[in-house]
Design a protein around this motif. Structure first.
Motif, mmCIF file in Angstrom:
data_model
loop_
_atom_site.group_PDB
_atom_site.id
_atom_site.type_symbol
_atom_site.label_atom_id
_atom_site.label_comp_id
_atom_site.label_asym_id
_atom_site.label_seq_id
_atom_site.Cartn_x
_atom_site.Cartn_y
_atom_site.Cartn_z
ATOM 1 N N ALA A 142 45.245 40.145 39.595
ATOM 2 C CA ALA A 142 44.397 41.284 39.952
ATOM 3 C C ALA A 142 45.133 42.608 39.741
ATOM 4 O O ALA A 142 44.536 43.598 39.315
ATOM 5 C CB ALA A 142 43.947 41.154 41.402
ATOM 6 N N LYS A 143 46.442 42.640 40.013
ATOM 7 C CA LYS A 143 47.207 43.864 39.781
ATOM 8 C C LYS A 143 47.374 44.141 38.290
ATOM 9 O O LYS A 143 47.377 45.295 37.874
ATOM 10 C CB LYS A 143 48.587 43.751 40.437
ATOM 11 C CG LYS A 143 48.537 43.863 41.941
ATOM 12 C CD LYS A 143 49.913 43.694 42.543
ATOM 13 C CE LYS A 143 49.820 43.682 44.071
ATOM 14 N NZ LYS A 143 51.132 43.398 44.683
ATOM 15 N N ALA A 144 47.509 43.101 37.503
ATOM 16 C CA ALA A 144 47.678 43.278 36.060
ATOM 17 C C ALA A 144 46.375 43.671 35.372
ATOM 18 O O ALA A 144 46.405 44.271 34.297
ATOM 19 C CB ALA A 144 48.212 41.992 35.438
ATOM 20 N N ASN A 145 45.229 43.359 35.965
ATOM 21 C CA ASN A 145 43.915 43.666 35.374
ATOM 22 C C ASN A 145 43.077 44.472 36.360
ATOM 23 O O ASN A 145 42.133 43.945 36.961
ATOM 24 C CB ASN A 145 43.190 42.369 35.003
ATOM 25 C CG ASN A 145 43.972 41.563 34.009
ATOM 26 O OD1 ASN A 145 44.199 42.004 32.899
ATOM 27 N ND2 ASN A 145 44.403 40.382 34.421
ATOM 28 N N VAL B 65 39.166 49.777 26.352
ATOM 29 C CA VAL B 65 38.331 49.428 27.491
ATOM 30 C C VAL B 65 38.210 47.916 27.530
ATOM 31 O O VAL B 65 37.634 47.319 26.622
ATOM 32 C CB VAL B 65 36.925 50.059 27.372
ATOM 33 C CG1 VAL B 65 36.049 49.653 28.535
ATOM 34 C CG2 VAL B 65 37.027 51.562 27.263
ATOM 35 N N PRO B 66 38.771 47.256 28.556
ATOM 36 C CA PRO B 66 38.635 45.798 28.633
ATOM 37 C C PRO B 66 37.169 45.410 28.763
ATOM 38 O O PRO B 66 36.412 46.019 29.511
ATOM 39 C CB PRO B 66 39.417 45.405 29.877
ATOM 40 C CG PRO B 66 40.056 46.640 30.385
ATOM 41 C CD PRO B 66 39.523 47.805 29.648
ATOM 42 N N GLN B 67 36.771 44.392 28.016
ATOM 43 C CA GLN B 67 35.367 44.006 27.985
ATOM 44 C C GLN B 67 34.976 43.074 29.121
ATOM 45 O O GLN B 67 33.796 42.903 29.399
ATOM 46 C CB GLN B 67 35.048 43.349 26.644
ATOM 47 C CG GLN B 67 35.240 44.279 25.476
ATOM 48 C CD GLN B 67 34.312 45.466 25.535
ATOM 49 O OE1 GLN B 67 33.092 45.314 25.554
ATOM 50 N NE2 GLN B 67 34.871 46.656 25.571
ATOM 51 N N LEU B 68 35.947 42.463 29.799
ATOM 52 C CA LEU B 68 35.640 41.581 30.927
ATOM 53 C C LEU B 68 35.334 42.433 32.144
ATOM 54 O O LEU B 68 36.172 43.170 32.642
ATOM 55 C CB LEU B 68 36.814 40.648 31.213
ATOM 56 C CG LEU B 68 36.601 39.631 32.326
ATOM 57 C CD1 LEU B 68 35.462 38.686 31.976
ATOM 58 C CD2 LEU B 68 37.868 38.868 32.582
ATOM 59 N N GLN B 69 34.093 42.342 32.629
ATOM 60 C CA GLN B 69 33.661 43.158 33.759
ATOM 61 C C GLN B 69 34.018 42.499 35.086
ATOM 62 O O GLN B 69 34.586 43.125 35.964
ATOM 63 C CB GLN B 69 32.163 43.378 33.663
ATOM 64 C CG GLN B 69 31.603 44.327 34.672
ATOM 65 C CD GLN B 69 30.122 44.572 34.428
ATOM 66 O OE1 GLN B 69 29.486 43.863 33.656
ATOM 67 N NE2 GLN B 69 29.592 45.570 35.095
#
Length: 185
Positions: A57-60, A25-29
């Motif tokens: 934006a597509k990668a994250n 789960v990526p921590q950057l909200q």
């Protein structure tokens, strides 16, 4: 040893528990890019927005990206993490590559502030032996050897196998038990 650690806040490790065990789960909200449409210090941020923002934006997909134009202000990057922490970074005079590098850095962080880690135990007499690592007791000739090396590549000369050693220990314990039993009678 430098004294830069004296100015960092200290604390214990607070990692997101079991992140990546099932899925990561990526921590950057969310990330907010605040920039000026005219100011020269915001040129790198504007170039990043024009050329690389859609790819980022597509990668994250788990990170929300906000763009906030402001007049006559220096550019700022604000990262908000799942643990509630916020991190501000001035992007004054950054080029678009630096903006991308800092964004990827923010994406890989956990949001915990940079701190000097403390231990749960403390001693007034630290070890004099030094820190151990796997190469501490290696033979010194391994430092200068070029591999493959004839003598270092040979297996150790073993005359007695481990199985034979175990059988010998077993026989000795049986002989000891029988002699102890005879002396009691």
């Amino acid at each position: 040893m430098s004294n830069t650690h004296l100015f960092l806040p200290s604390g214990f490790i607070r990692a997101p528990l079991q992140n990546g065990l099932g899925r990561y789960v990526p921590q950057l909200q969310r990330i907010t890019l605040k920039f000026c449409k005219n100011h020269g210090g915001s040129r790198g941020v504007r170039e990043f927005i024009e050329s690389d923002l859609m790819n980022f934006a597509k990668a994250n997909p788990g990170t929300v990206v906000y763009l906030k134009p402001r007049r006559h202000r220096s550019p700022v990057m604000v990262a908000e993490y799942l643990n509630g922490e916020r991190e501000y970074l001035s992007c004054q005079e950054f080029n678009r590559d630096e903006v991308l590098k800092w964004l990827s850095y923010m994406c890989t962080r956990s949001g915990i502030p940079v701190m000097r880690f403390r231990k749960y135990q403390h001693t007034d007499y630290p070890t004099i032996q030094g820190v151990w690592n796997p190469f501490t007791h290696q033979a010194p000739e391994m430092n200068l050897a070029e591999y493959p090396h004839e003598t270092l590549s040979k297996p150790a000369d073993v005359t007695v196998t481990a199985t034979e050693q175990l059988l010998e220990i077993f026989k000795r314990t049986q002989i000891k038990d029988t002699t102890d039993g005879k002396s009691e009678n």
